[in-house]
Scaffold this active site. Structure first.
Site, short mmCIF file in Angstrom:
data_model
loop_
_atom_site.label_atom_id
_atom_site.label_comp_id
_atom_site.label_asym_id
_atom_site.label_seq_id
_atom_site.Cartn_x
_atom_site.Cartn_y
_atom_site.Cartn_z
N ASP A 13 0.82 -1.22 0.00
CA ASP A 13 0.00 0.00 0.00
C ASP A 13 0.85 1.27 0.00
OD1 ASP A 13 -2.21 -1.71 0.14
OD2 ASP A 13 -2.01 -1.82 2.31
N LYS A 16 1.82 1.93 -5.24
CA LYS A 16 2.34 1.35 -6.48
C LYS A 16 1.41 1.63 -7.65
CE LYS A 16 2.37 -2.68 -4.40
NZ LYS A 16 2.14 -2.30 -3.00
N GLY A 40 -4.63 -4.36 -3.53
CA GLY A 40 -5.63 -3.32 -3.72
C GLY A 40 -4.91 -2.05 -4.09
N HIS A 41 -5.12 -1.62 -5.31
CA HIS A 41 -4.45 -0.40 -5.78
C HIS A 41 -5.52 0.66 -6.04
CE1 HIS A 41 -1.07 -3.03 -6.34
NE2 HIS A 41 -1.66 -3.69 -7.29
N GLN A 228 1.78 -6.46 -3.44
CA GLN A 228 2.42 -6.57 -2.11
C GLN A 228 3.77 -5.84 -2.09
OE1 GLN A 228 1.09 -9.79 -3.57
NE2 GLN A 228 -0.73 -8.75 -2.87
#
Ligand code: GDP
Ligand code: IMO
Ligand code: MG
Length: 434
Positions: A13, A16, A40-41, A228
């Site tokens: 987080d 990225k 989760g982006h 990740q």
């Protein structure tokens, strides 16, 4: 043209998704090479009229938001097909063209029983749980290594698919029934569910390693985007409190089929402070009002599970470690704006473990669990920095913060995020070779 790798430097987080999006039309292919929908982006795109559109991506590479980019799900990814189609439908409904997506024939599929196993295993671990996202990631990678996994290509041969599901369930059903005391899973139902995805998937499936080799030979730019991050990597992270894939730069090669000799740069994304979701050690974690301020100002709630993220100060021991393990050439520091308004900003420069100073990551897990941060206290700033676009527009204390961190992590800081939007960034050096 060479390939570029983009990784997270901390526990995920870091931003990225935003960094990938930032490279926009300068890259031709964006490849997700590890993980699955545990990622989760969030990418925020500003319209001409000042409106902000927010996209939350889990399984698809962030490059999918750039029309000229070909997004690729590499062989190192584990794919939940239901989530894949939901995500594609969601983007299409918002006018994003997803027709160019390429999915590796060798990527593994998250079978429904592995989602179940992820959740029951966590429950069974009780106090010793990992705090997984419950998406079936660990059991699916375990099947891959155990050679009982289901690959994307298996969906196109019903006989083979059935054999493989039977082989996997022969053992798993014993575990589900006899150890976890739950119901056995029916082979036919699993085969039927997976076959139901085959026709829609078929046109996307390719030998993605070959596609990428040809792209590189044709002079195109390929960005390999990690899910990740370094400390969640199964080899180099804070094991066992990690994910089950290779999230560091080396994983970009095995997870995409691109050889190391073609990688020219490694960009690491480093949040100006530290966060972590799930269990595990975290030396600079804050349990006071400052931690709460970081969580609130930085909106530190998981994109995937909605869990509040644990928050703490910048840890440059971790930054240095990320530089070393990934061979980082460039850092992007994100969320510097979130540090605005603190009297002093502590930066962890080393650890103390039982009275002994450690300048590098301790080799033993127990030492890392007991590590106490050694802080250097830097001056804070109060000015709103979200409008800064040049480094020298930043307040002197913010500049000093970046320069000191840069010195401590041992690789240059090429860009600095000052807000969530696509354009809220200070560029110091180009992230791509000309
Ligand atoms: P990822 O998993 O590494 O892609 O990161 P996430 O999307 O899970 O979390 C990063 C969050 O920070 C997202 O909500 C981004 O919109 C936001 N973000 C990224 N860069 C910046 C920045 O420089 N400033 C602020 N305030 N937010 C940012
Ligand atoms: P992005 O790509 C933060 C964490 C989980 C848990 C551990 C194992 O958005 O940075 P898993 O479900 O992977 O077996 O969970 O890893 N985790 C993440 N934390 N960001 C992520 O992805 C994560 N993906 C997994 O919270 O502690
Ligand atoms: Mg994330």
């Amino acid at each position: 043209m060479p390939a570029i790798v983009l990784v997270g430097a901390q526990w995920g987080d870091e931003g990225k998704g935003k960094a990938t999006d930032l490279m926009g039309t300068d890259v031709d292919y964006v490849v997700k090479f590890n993980g699955g929908n545990n990622a989760g982006h969030t990418v925020v795109i500003e319209g001409e009229d000042g409106t902000r559109e927010k996209y939350a991506l889990h399984l698809l590479p962030s490059g999918i938001l750039t029309p000229t980019v070909t997004p690729v799900i590499g062989n190192g990814v584990v794919v939940d097909l239901e989530v894949l189609f939901q995500e594609l439908d969601g983007l299409e409904a918002r006018g994003v063209d997803t027709s160019k997506l390429v999915v590796s024939a060798n990527a593994h599929v998250i079978a429904p029983y592995n989602r179940t196993l992820d959740k029951v295993t966590e429950r069974f671990l009780g106090k010793r749980k990992i705090g997984t996202t419950g998406r079936g990631i660990g059991p699916t990678y375990a099947d891959k290594m155990n050679r009982v996994g289901i690959r994307v290509q298996d969906l196109f041969d019903e006989g083979i698919l059935r054999q493989k599901v039977e082989a996997a369930l022969g053992f798993k059903n014993q575990v589900l029934v006899k150890i976890y005391n739950t119901r056995a899973v029916d082979v036919d139902l699993v085969v039927e569910e997976l076959l139901g995805y085959a026709e829609r998937l078929r046109p996307m499936v390719a030998d993605s390693a070959l596609v990428l080799e040809e792209a590189l030979n044709a002079g195109q730019n390929v960005l390999l985007e990690a899910g990740q991050a370094t400390l969640l990597d199964v080899d180099h992270g804070t094991y066992p409190f990690v994910t089950s894939s290779s999230a560091t730069a080396g994983g970009a090669c095995t997870g995409s089929g691109i050889p190391p000799t073609r990688v020219s740069r490694v960009i690491a994304i480093l949040k100006a402070y530290t966060t972590r979701v799930g269990e595990g050690p975290f030396p600079t974690e804050l349990f006071d009002d400052d931690g709460e301020t970081l969580r609130k100002t930085g909106a530190e709630y998981g994109t995937t599970t909605g869990r509040p993220r644990r928050c703490g100060w910048m840890d440059t021991v971790i930054g240095r470690y990320a530089t070393r393990v990934n061979g980082v050439t460039d850092f992007v520091i994100t969320k510097l704006d979130v540090l605005t308004g603190f009297e002093k900003v502590p930066v962890c420069v080393a650890y103390e473990v039982d009275g002994v100073r450690h300048d590098e990551m301790p080799v033993s897990q127990s030492d890392f669990h007991h590590a106490k941060p050694v802080y250097e206290m830097l001056d804070g700033w109060w000015e709103d920095i979200s409008g800064c676009r040049e480094f020298d527009e930043l307040p002197a204390a913010a500049q000093a913060y970046v320069l000191r961190v840069e010195e401590l992590i041992g690789a240059r800081v090429s860009a600095i995020g000052v807000g969530p939007g696509r354009h809220e960034i200070i560029q110091r050096h180009p992230l791509l070779d000309a």
